[in-house]
Design a protein around this motif. Structure first.
Motif, mmCIF file in Angstrom:
data_model
loop_
_atom_site.group_PDB
_atom_site.id
_atom_site.type_symbol
_atom_site.label_atom_id
_atom_site.label_comp_id
_atom_site.label_asym_id
_atom_site.label_seq_id
_atom_site.Cartn_x
_atom_site.Cartn_y
_atom_site.Cartn_z
ATOM 1 N N PRO A 294 0.759 -1.080 -0.076
ATOM 2 C CA PRO A 294 -0.297 -0.030 -0.114
ATOM 3 C C PRO A 294 0.745 1.262 0.197
ATOM 4 N N GLU B 105 -2.563 2.439 8.183
ATOM 5 C CA GLU B 105 -3.811 1.844 8.514
ATOM 6 C C GLU B 105 -5.025 2.951 8.725
ATOM 7 N N GLN C 137 -5.726 3.854 5.007
ATOM 8 C CA GLN C 137 -6.502 3.063 4.242
ATOM 9 C C GLN C 137 -8.192 3.102 4.917
ATOM 10 N N SER D 78 -11.200 4.095 2.520
ATOM 11 C CA SER D 78 -12.531 3.428 2.712
ATOM 12 C C SER D 78 -13.711 4.055 2.984
ATOM 13 N N ASN E 103 -12.842 -1.707 0.577
ATOM 14 C CA ASN E 103 -11.787 -2.783 0.480
ATOM 15 C C ASN E 103 -12.565 -3.969 -0.140
ATOM 16 N N GLN F 157 -9.897 0.166 -6.777
ATOM 17 C CA GLN F 157 -9.307 0.764 -5.590
ATOM 18 C C GLN F 157 -8.152 1.570 -5.989
ATOM 19 N N LYS G 226 -7.729 5.556 -5.435
ATOM 20 C CA LYS G 226 -6.525 6.191 -4.681
ATOM 21 C C LYS G 226 -5.691 7.043 -5.690
#
Length: 717
Positions: A90, A304, A307, A311, A327, A334, A338
């Motif tokens: 990621p 995290e 992410q 989301s 997700n 995705q 992003k």
């Protein structure tokens, strides 16, 4: 430079700050570095931390992990030869290794708004204007006043919340023996467009604290941006030295300044046992106790949080209905979403969102923003964001024109575009179709009418509707007002004064929108917007004007070629070059051309302009065609719209194809473009342009908003 993987990566923070480099870890551009900070979001971008040069001592041997190019392609510190792997998801992650050891490095740039919602409101000053020479460790930035930004919609001022510009770096060692990691700081204090040169007038203050060092430049008596580096373990050793003459090969190719000097205040020594991790953070501002303790878990927590932020944005619609969670969407979708989020940034001067046109060197560009908005924001259903951007542009309307260029210093925007206002109307229409937000229409309709009145009566650059045929014309020497906007000296490379075809297609679509909106507002009595009878009369008048323009659009038809003239010049001469502006004319929500004409145009475009990466800007058979975008600034400018492939044009091509060939499959294979997005150039984004000639080398900005936007708008989820 043989053997070097010069594909690029990009991190952003929603404020205009960014980090970027190459897979092989060599710096090839002025725009490569780990912390470019936007001091006046999203503008005022300056390089602070270039990188950390790493070496590892294992079993009595020292290996250099960095890779540097000096002067003219002399490579030293060949750490790229030990590079065993790279992954972009990621976050960027490098793995170096030999038989008995492995070292990984990861980078993450946390989202920079500590505020409200998707893009937040306001900022907090981190002491960027500090005048004291001595940096006091523990000095809290909160003692500096919180600036207040004007509310562009009126109603007083908007208090600003906190900005945070930082990057986290984490190393992990695995091996059979104890290792010693040395990390040398390479830093700068310069505008992101220019290289740094060592001089007696440039000095750096350094103050060492507990597991942190605070740094600030002083140039000709003026203090620079204070920032600090902190770490979870290790011993810092001051060791001031300049490294001269870094070579920047991509700038050499572009005919620009290609040498850089970087300053090193010292280095960090970290003793690592197998499985050990060391985390570092470079952060703008003075050390602040509110920043929290830096631990080995900080990096994973930041990944995290990012992410979760994505989301939340893409897993729910702005209207509150549950969608498929981010997700659980396809990996490709995705990654596209992003990529789209990198361009959405906060502008401090308006205390609200805007869109950066591209990385590395672009700021905001009005036309680009409005063309990109449907893909970046409407397709992912970020409707509140779309509304805010449209409102900002509406507030900025002057003399019927929308701003096209925004300077870095928050000065007055430039209204050097004939089509930005028309794209605003077109995009407003798409927003309203998607949301049915008629209250917003009522709010913005006076601005729509202002644009109409200005174009009818005449405005800057001799922009005015021809009273005879109803078409828009303009005539101003030495400027270029359409998207083919390169000017060298006082001479546009592709002069299009007169009546450009896509401008008048936009004008026709705008008149159709006006007629529809006036009629709708006349029936929405609950909005209490004007006199219904008067609105009905306006709707009929707009409809009559639209019909007149539709008839006059036939002046652009070239029956011999089966194509549209690109422009009708002021002396009534026709430009018969085969350019993609004809496709733009066919792709708008309201189209004024017949099915037969549309099919003929698309047949010729497919044969002469379509490539695997978008549409060429000029037919290869044209004497003015230039198949490669390369060389110095002037050479590149002369090729920019003379055959260069523009990815964003694939969107209008697809919309036109779907309109005129609804039963036939699209003659375009997505795979090369998606492979480019996933595996080439800037990993996880799409380049601005490509060479017109095969193999269609990617060129220009490494990540372009409207390129990504049009792929999102049309690729299958």
């Amino acid at each position: 430079m043989p053997d070097l993987d010069t594909r690029e990566w990009l991190l952003t923070n929603g404020l205009g700050s960014f980090a970027s480099g190459t897979v092989s870890d060599v710096r090839t551009r002025t725009y490569h570095g780990w912390l470019f900070t936007a001091t006046n979001p999203p503008s005022g971008r300056n390089l602070l931390l270039s990188h950390l040069d790493a070496s590892l001592e294992v079993s009595g041997s020292v290996v250099a992990l960095g890779t540097n190019v000096w002067g003219n392609d002399r490579i030293e510190l060949t750490g790229y030869q030990l590079l065993r792997g790279f992954d972009i998801n990621p976050v960027p992650k490098w793995t170096w290794g030999q038989n008995n050891w492995q070292l990984t490095r990861q980078l993450v740039m946390p989202y920079g708004l500590v505020g409200i919602g998707d893009w937040g409101l306001g900022t907090r000053d981190w002491g960027l204007g500090a005048k004291n020479e001595e940096l006091e460790i523990g000095k809290n930035a909160s003692q500096y006043p919180i600036p207040i930004a004007p509310n562009p919609q009126g109603g007083g001022q908007v208090p600003q919340s906190q900005f945070c510009h930082r990057i986290l770096i984490q190393y992990r060692y695995d091996g059979s023996d104890t290792a010693i990691l040395r990390l040398r700081l390479l830093i700068a204090e310069r505008d992101f467009h220019h290289q740094q040169t060592a001089s007696s007038g440039l000095q750096f203050s350094e103050l060492l604290g507990q597991q942190q060092v605070c740094l600030q430049a002083k140039k000709s008596g003026n203090f620079g941006i204070p920032w600090h580096l902190r770490w979870t373990q290790g011993k810092y050793q001051p060791d001031a030295v300049w490294y001269w003459n870094y070579g920047l090969s991509e700038e050499t190719k572009r005919g620009l300044g290609d040498k850089e000097d970087l300053y090193s205040p010292g280095y960090l020594i970290v003793t690592l046992q197998p499985g050990d991790v060391v985390t570092l953070e470079a952060r703008v501002g003075f050390p602040d106790s509110t920043a929290g303790v830096l631990t080995s878990e900080t990096f994973a927590e930041a990944v995290e949080v990012e992410q979760e932020r994505l989301s939340k944005i893409f897993g729910w619609s702005e209207r509150g209905t549950r969608q498929e969670l981010f997700n659980s969407q396809s990996p490709l979708w995705q990654k596209l979403l992003k990529a789209s989020d990198r361009f959405i940034v906060y502008r401090g001067s308006i205390a609200g969102p805007t869109i950066i046109a591209g990385y590395h060197w672009f700021n905001e560009r009005g036309r680009d923003i409005l063309i990109a908005l449907p893909g970046l924001v409407l397709a992912p259903q970020r409707f509140d964001l779309a509304k805010a951007v449209l409102r900002t542009f509406g507030h900025s309307c002057r003399h019927g024109l929308m701003p096209n260029t925004f300077p870095d210093d928050d000065g007055e925007p430039l209204y050097n575009s004939i089509d930005a206002a028309l794209w605003w109307i077109e995009t407003l229409g798409l927003y309203l179709e998607a949301t049915q937000d008629w209250e917003f229409l009522a709010e913005q309709f006076p601005i729509v009418q202002q644009i109409h009145k200005a174009f009818i009566g005449g405005t800057h650059y001799n922009i005015q509707v021809d009273a005879i045929d109803g078409l828009i014309s303009w005539d101003a020497r030495g400027v270029a007002l359409t998207w083919m906007d390169v000017v060298i000296g006082a001479n546009p490379v592709t002069p299009r004064h007169g009546k450009p075809v896509e401008i008048n297609a936009l004008w026709y679509s705008a008149l159709c929108w006006l007629s529809q909106w006036a009629e709708r507002l006349s029936h929405l009595s609950q909005l209490k917007f004007g006199d219904p009878a008067r609105l009905n009369k306006q709707a009929k008048r707009y409809a009559l004007q639209a019909e007149k323009v539709k008839t006059s659009l036939q002046k652009f038809w070239n029956p011999q070629l089966g194509y549209l003239y690109d422009t009708i010049e002021p002396d009534d001469r026709r430009n018969f070059q085969i350019r993609p502006n004809a496709v733009l004319a066919l792709s708008l929500h309201h189209c004024g051309f017949s099915e037969q004409q549309g099919c003929q145009v698309l047949d010729l475009v497919t044969a002469s302009l379509l490539t695997p990466y978008g549409l060429r800007s000029l037919d290869p058979g044209d004497p003015e065609y230039k198949g490669r975008y390369e060389g110095n600034q002037e050479q590149r400018d002369r090729a920019y719209h003379q055959g260069t492939v523009w990815t964003w044009l694939i969107g209008p091509y697809i919309r036109a194809w779907q309109r005129f060939y609804p039963q036939q499959s699209l003659p375009f294979d997505w795979q090369p473009l998606l492979d480019h997005f996933l595996f080439n150039a800037c990993l996880g984004s799409i380049s601005e342009i490509f060479d017109g000639d095969s193999p269609h080398t990617p060129r220009g900005a490494i990540a372009q908003a409207w390129s990504v936007a049009e792929v999102i708008r049309h690729v299958q989820k």
